[in-house]
Every structure is written in structure tokens, then in C-alpha cells.
Motif scaffolding. Structure first.
Motif, PDB file in Angstrom:
ATOM      1  N   UNK A   1       0.571  -1.292   0.195  1.00  0.00           N
ATOM      2  CA  UNK A   1      -0.062  -0.283  -0.227  1.00  0.00           C
ATOM      3  C   UNK A   1       0.845   1.223   0.196  1.00  0.00           C
ATOM      4  N   UNK A   2       1.990   1.048   0.613  1.00  0.00           N
ATOM      5  CA  UNK A   2       2.683   2.138   1.254  1.00  0.00           C
ATOM      6  C   UNK A   2       3.813   3.109  -0.400  1.00  0.00           C
TER       7      UNK A   2
ATOM      8  N   UNK B   1       2.957  -3.295 -12.666  1.00  0.00           N
ATOM      9  CA  UNK B   1       3.336  -4.783 -11.586  1.00  0.00           C
ATOM     10  C   UNK B   1       4.490  -4.564 -11.404  1.00  0.00           C
ATOM     11  N   UNK B   2       5.161  -4.582 -12.017  1.00  0.00           N
ATOM     12  CA  UNK B   2       7.081  -4.992 -12.128  1.00  0.00           C
ATOM     13  C   UNK B   2       7.453  -3.735 -11.139  1.00  0.00           C
TER      14      UNK B   2
ATOM     15  N   UNK C   1      -0.503 -10.713  -5.384  1.00  0.00           N
ATOM     16  CA  UNK C   1      -1.249 -11.743  -6.143  1.00  0.00           C
ATOM     17  C   UNK C   1      -2.279 -11.650  -4.870  1.00  0.00           C
ATOM     18  N   UNK C   2      -1.193 -12.389  -3.753  1.00  0.00           N
ATOM     19  CA  UNK C   2      -1.971 -13.433  -2.269  1.00  0.00           C
ATOM     20  C   UNK C   2      -3.016 -12.185  -1.708  1.00  0.00           C
ATOM     21  N   UNK C   3      -2.638 -10.573  -2.233  1.00  0.00           N
ATOM     22  CA  UNK C   3      -3.418  -9.674  -0.973  1.00  0.00           C
ATOM     23  C   UNK C   3      -4.205  -8.773  -2.172  1.00  0.00           C
TER      24      UNK C   3
ATOM     25  N   UNK D   1      -5.332  -3.125  -6.234  1.00  0.00           N
ATOM     26  CA  UNK D   1      -3.973  -2.384  -5.498  1.00  0.00           C
ATOM     27  C   UNK D   1      -4.722  -1.261  -5.252  1.00  0.00           C
ATOM     28  N   UNK D   2      -4.930  -0.341  -6.225  1.00  0.00           N
ATOM     29  CA  UNK D   2      -5.008   1.121  -6.498  1.00  0.00           C
ATOM     30  C   UNK D   2      -6.460   0.945  -5.252  1.00  0.00           C
ATOM     31  N   UNK D   3      -7.295   0.369  -5.894  1.00  0.00           N
ATOM     32  CA  UNK D   3      -8.608   0.292  -4.843  1.00  0.00           C
ATOM     33  C   UNK D   3      -8.628   0.994  -3.685  1.00  0.00           C
TER      34      UNK D   3
END
Length: 214
Positions: A20-21, A37-38, A52-54, A61-63
């Protein structure tokens, strides 16, 4: 819970916080379209599998980053409002706090520019209504209940004011002048002030001997 299970849970939580950070930093610096993503996993020093686990992917992630950003703005609005006791002062303090918080570069890019474009207006609006727009609706409802503003449908008024403040925040972020916040606040206060009930003169008494028909 065993120590091993607890350690793994903490590791997962730490990984999520890091994603997130770093995601927020990269989205703010380069915009959603400019981040891959890279780059995210490299910055977070994790594998794509860990990401992808989270999260389901970059959009997910952006959401989460957007939700976190809106929660922070909502908290700033609530704290500013809670510093006052009169409902009108709470409204104006909260509106000003929203303008101030929303002009931070990372907040502007994530919340006001990329947010609607990436998630779509409907989902973005739902997230907004759960944070700062929620506080605005509550404040307007309290003002109606207290008789500070005349009875009226709160939902459309809240949407109109929220839209005006979002546009004002975008304009402030683009101009960047030191005195612009005061100018924008003066303009916004001019929109808010007519909502207040003012003392009205008593209606004239009907003339003697004549009915006071409608």
C-alpha cells in the motif's frame, strides 16, 4: 494461536502495508497508467505472488490505496468539524479541511484525477460517500434538524456541494498560488452562506375589517 501462526500473520500484514505504501507513492508520482506491477513489487521488495496474495492485481491495489486516501481525508474533515460545537461552524470547518487536505499532490492525483478514471464514476462515488461526503451529509442533516437551514432534501444538496468542492480542490492543485486557498474559500463560503436561515420580518397584519384570506 501459535507463535508461528502469529508471526506469519504479522508478516502478511507487514507485506500488505508495504504494498500500500509503495503503491501509493508510485501512483502519486507517475499516475495509474505510468505504473506497472513489476515496478510495484520491485519497490516493495516482494514477489508478484505476494502481491496477488493480497490483491487481484494493479486495479485492486489502486482501489485499496484510494480507499485509504479517502479515509484519511474523511478523518481530517471529521477532526476539523469536531473541534466546534455549533453545527454551522462544524460544516464550514469541515469544508475548509477538505479543500486543504485535497490539495496535497498525492491526494489530488489519486483521489480526484485517477480515482474516477480507473474505477469509474459509480464506484468512485460510493467510496467518496463512505468518507468525506458522508461527513458532509451528516453535517447538513444536523443543520436541517437544528433549524439552521430550512428543510430541504439533503442528498442532492450534499452531492452539489461535494462536486463543487472537488472541482475547487482540482483547481487549487493546478494553480498552486499561495493566496488561492483563501480566494476559493471566500467563493465557497459565498455559496454556503445563503443556506442559513436569517431572521425574517414579521408578516404585515391584515387591515381591520378585512379577511386575511390566502
Amino acid at each position: 494461536m501459535t507463535r508461528d501462526t502469529g508471526a506469519r500473520a504479522e508478516q502478511r500484514a507487514r507485506t500488505r502495508r508495504t504494498l500500500l505504501r509503495e503503491g501509493r507513492r508510485l501512483f502519486a508520482e507517475h499516475g495509474y497508467a505510468g505504473v506497472g506491477l513489476a515496478g510495484i513489487v520491485d519497490a516493495a521488495q516482494v514477489t508478484k505472488g505476494a502481491l496477488y496474495h493480497h490483491f487481484d492485481g494493479k486495479a485492486d491495489l489502486f482501489r485499496a490505496v484510494l480507499a485509504q486516501t479517502q479515509e484519511e481525508v474523511g478523518a481530517a474533515v471529521a477532526a476539523a468539524a469536531d473541534a466546534h460545537t455549533h453545527p454551522w461552524d462544524q460544516l464550514t470547518a469541515g469544508c475548509r479541511a477538505f479543500l486543504t487536505a485535497s490539495t496535497a499532490p498525492d491526494v489530488r492525483r489519486i483521489m480526484l484525477v485517477d480515482g474516477p478514471a480507473v474505477l469509474g464514476w459509480r464506484e468512485w462515488r460510493a467510496l467518496d460517500e463512505a468518507s468525506s461526503a458522508h461527513h458532509l451529509t451528516e453535517s447538513l442533516t444536523a443543520l436541517v434538524d437544528a433549524g439552521v437551514i430550512s428543510p430541504r432534501p439533503v442528498a442532492p444538496l450534499a452531492h452539489l456541494l461535494s462536486g463543487a468542492m472537488n472541482e475547487a480542490a482540482l483547481w487549487l492543485a493546478d494553480t498552486g498560488g499561495d493566496g488561492d486557498l483563501e480566494e476559493v474559500w471566500t467563493a465557497l463560503a459565498g455559496l454556503l452562506e445563503p443556506l442559513r436561515r436569517t431572521s425574517r420580518a414579521r408578516p404585515a397584519e391584515p387591515e381591520r375589517g378585512r379577511p386575511s384570506g390566502r
